[in-house]
Design a protein around this motif. Structure first.
Motif, short mmCIF file in Angstrom:
data_model
loop_
_atom_site.label_atom_id
_atom_site.label_comp_id
_atom_site.label_asym_id
_atom_site.label_seq_id
_atom_site.Cartn_x
_atom_site.Cartn_y
_atom_site.Cartn_z
N LEU B 53 0.82 -1.21 0.00
CA LEU B 53 0.00 0.00 0.00
C LEU B 53 0.86 1.26 0.00
N PHE B 54 1.98 1.20 0.67
CA PHE B 54 2.88 2.35 0.62
C PHE B 54 3.36 2.57 -0.81
N LEU B 58 2.44 5.70 -3.53
CA LEU B 58 3.47 6.51 -4.17
C LEU B 58 3.45 6.38 -5.69
N GLY B 59 2.43 5.70 -6.20
CA GLY B 59 2.25 5.65 -7.64
C GLY B 59 2.93 4.51 -8.36
N PHE B 60 3.44 3.55 -7.63
CA PHE B 60 4.06 2.41 -8.29
C PHE B 60 2.98 1.48 -8.82
N GLY B 61 3.22 0.88 -9.97
CA GLY B 61 2.30 -0.10 -10.53
C GLY B 61 2.46 -1.43 -9.81
N GLN B 153 19.92 0.64 -3.84
CA GLN B 153 19.19 1.62 -3.05
C GLN B 153 18.77 2.79 -3.92
N LYS B 154 19.63 3.14 -4.84
CA LYS B 154 19.28 4.22 -5.75
C LYS B 154 18.02 3.87 -6.53
N LEU B 155 17.88 2.60 -6.87
CA LEU B 155 16.69 2.16 -7.58
C LEU B 155 15.44 2.51 -6.79
N LEU B 156 15.50 2.32 -5.50
CA LEU B 156 14.34 2.61 -4.66
C LEU B 156 14.03 4.10 -4.60
N TYR B 163 12.38 4.14 -12.97
CA TYR B 163 12.74 2.74 -12.75
C TYR B 163 12.52 1.91 -14.01
N LEU B 164 11.35 2.10 -14.62
CA LEU B 164 11.03 1.35 -15.81
C LEU B 164 12.00 1.69 -16.94
N LYS B 165 12.25 2.98 -17.07
CA LYS B 165 13.15 3.43 -18.11
C LYS B 165 14.52 2.79 -17.94
#
Lengths: 254, 254
Positions: B53-54, B58-61, B153-156, B163-165
């Motif tokens: 849910l977090f 935050l808009g993640f699919g 961590q940068k990915l997060l 991320y997708l890009k």
DNA sequence: CTTGACATTGACGTTACGTTAAGGTATATA
DNA sequence: TATATACCTTAACGTAACGTCAATGTCAAG
């Protein structure tokens, strides 16, 4: 200033597809189409788009937004006040969520314990019910130009969910009332059902329900030509019929 | 504690349909199915749902969320820190929006004037670019166990879009690199294209791009068996080939 | 033993666009 | 003057994350 579709898209941070979509559903039409068939937007469209985006940000569906802003008595300034209030509520909820994160971090680090309830605080669209005891200005001020305005303002303070419920309920009442009226008996099951629906409808606008006030409103429906006209539209005599049904419903034969 | 589907739904403020959906896409499976075929959720599922849910907030699919939390090295605590940071950013943006409302109100009341730009401040997902000058820890710390962790961590810290890009770009590089390698010439158009893509990829993780650093990383790809293994997987010798291409790309024949 | 509140699995519907495809238009440059 | 590039158009199918039935099974209480 005049804008082509991409200029306005960049300005507002949305896609051109979105603007074309809004055009096709008649939510936001360009001010004109130039000789090449290009969409051209002007200042009014900028302001309208801003309103649309505010409503969208607050979770309103495009259909609802269209209804709201295309009403002849739509008041942009009042809408902005509405947006502000809702955004502040949203911020509160965000703070709650952040608190939940903080607690969850502390829990993972073994510093505190959390109940399962607490782990989801801030996700639930909190009950506005509790802290929003709207009091019934409608009857208290009697009626007049203000009254109708005030109740429209209440509409803007609802979530979309509530808004859809209440408008649908109002429609249902219209239909059921006409049906019951044709049966002729305000004490019938059908008519009493309508009275009950009307109570639920009233409760949306007006937290302090009481039988006396309900009856007062019912009488007002008959006395005030504006209301009478609304209810008599589908079936003449409906306003009086509804009053009778409500009188019976609230336990007073006449 | 064990929960049936509706209990957990009420707890988290979501619908049972949503939970069934998450089950069917393998995002959140119940801990077990009881003798009647009912879904039963436990403590672990509660925590996992909270994470979901977090991310969703935050808009993640859902696909992305699944990828993230099912990774073997997923760190819930670190993720919570991520959530907090992002929620704080979201709050900032909300403040901006509220400021925009205030200004718009003032404008309607004739107190100030606004540019069309200002009318949409807070809607655009502001460029994180500017205030997020991540500096290149990767090379600076040389490599080691930490390096890989840090870049994960940068990915997060990326938005979903980023991320997708970046993951797609990494895949594309793999493919194109193998193709170019088979042609044999690191100075070829194809190979140079790969080098350019690699630069773009690197820029995602590392704001302070320089040719020297790019070359250093390229050499590291050959020297470090972990990296070499990754790039050589599709086509042996690719790591060295990529290094050569990058050396040429950055203007140093050898 | 039935009523009501739960649960299950399909399966089609909805919202708000994203994403090609196929093509017309405007302008800068070779 | 040609052509590349960056715009614009409509049409139409795709998609994400569920909502909303429908048909059916389970469980506890009266």
């Amino acid at each position: 200033m005049e804008y082509t579709i991409q200029k306005i898209a960049n300005l507002a941070g949305i896609s051109t597809r979105t603007l074309r979509h809004y055009d096709s559903i008649n939510l936001l039409k360009p001010i004109r189409i130039n000789s090449s068939g290009y969409r051209i937007y002007g200042e009014n469209e900028i302001d309208k788009l801003q309103q649309i985006l505010f409503f969208r940000e607050l979770g309103f569906g495009l259909d609802t937004i269209k209804e709201l802003i295309s009403k002849k008595d739509f008041d942009p300034l009042y809408a902005l006040y509405h947006h502000k209030q809702k955004l502040l509520e949203k911020k509160k909820q965000l703070d709650l969520l952040i608190e939940t994160v903080d607690k969850s971090i502390a829990e993972r680090e073994g510093k505190i314990r959390m109940t399962d309830q607490e782990k989801f605080a801030g996700f639930k669209k909190q009950m506005l019910h509790e802290n929003e005891k709207q009091y019934g200005t409608i009857i208290r001020e009697k009626y007049g130009a203000e009254t109708v305005e005030k109740s429209n303002q209440k509409l803007l303070n609802m979530t979309e969910e509530e808004y859809l419920k209440v408008t649908k309920l109002a429609e249902d009442i219209q239909v059921k009332l006409a049906e019951a009226k044709r049966l002729g008996d305000p004490a019938s099951v059908e008519a009493q059902e309508v009275a009950a629906m009307h109570k639920r409808w009233l409760s949306f606008y007006w937290a302090g329900y009481s039988k006396e006030a309900h009856r007062g409103l019912a009488q007002m429906y008959v006395d005030d030509p504006r209301f009478a006209k609304y209810y008599d539209a589908q079936e003449p005599g409906s306003a009086a019929f509804l009053r009778d049904a409500i009188f019976i419903y609230t336990g007073k034969t006449k």
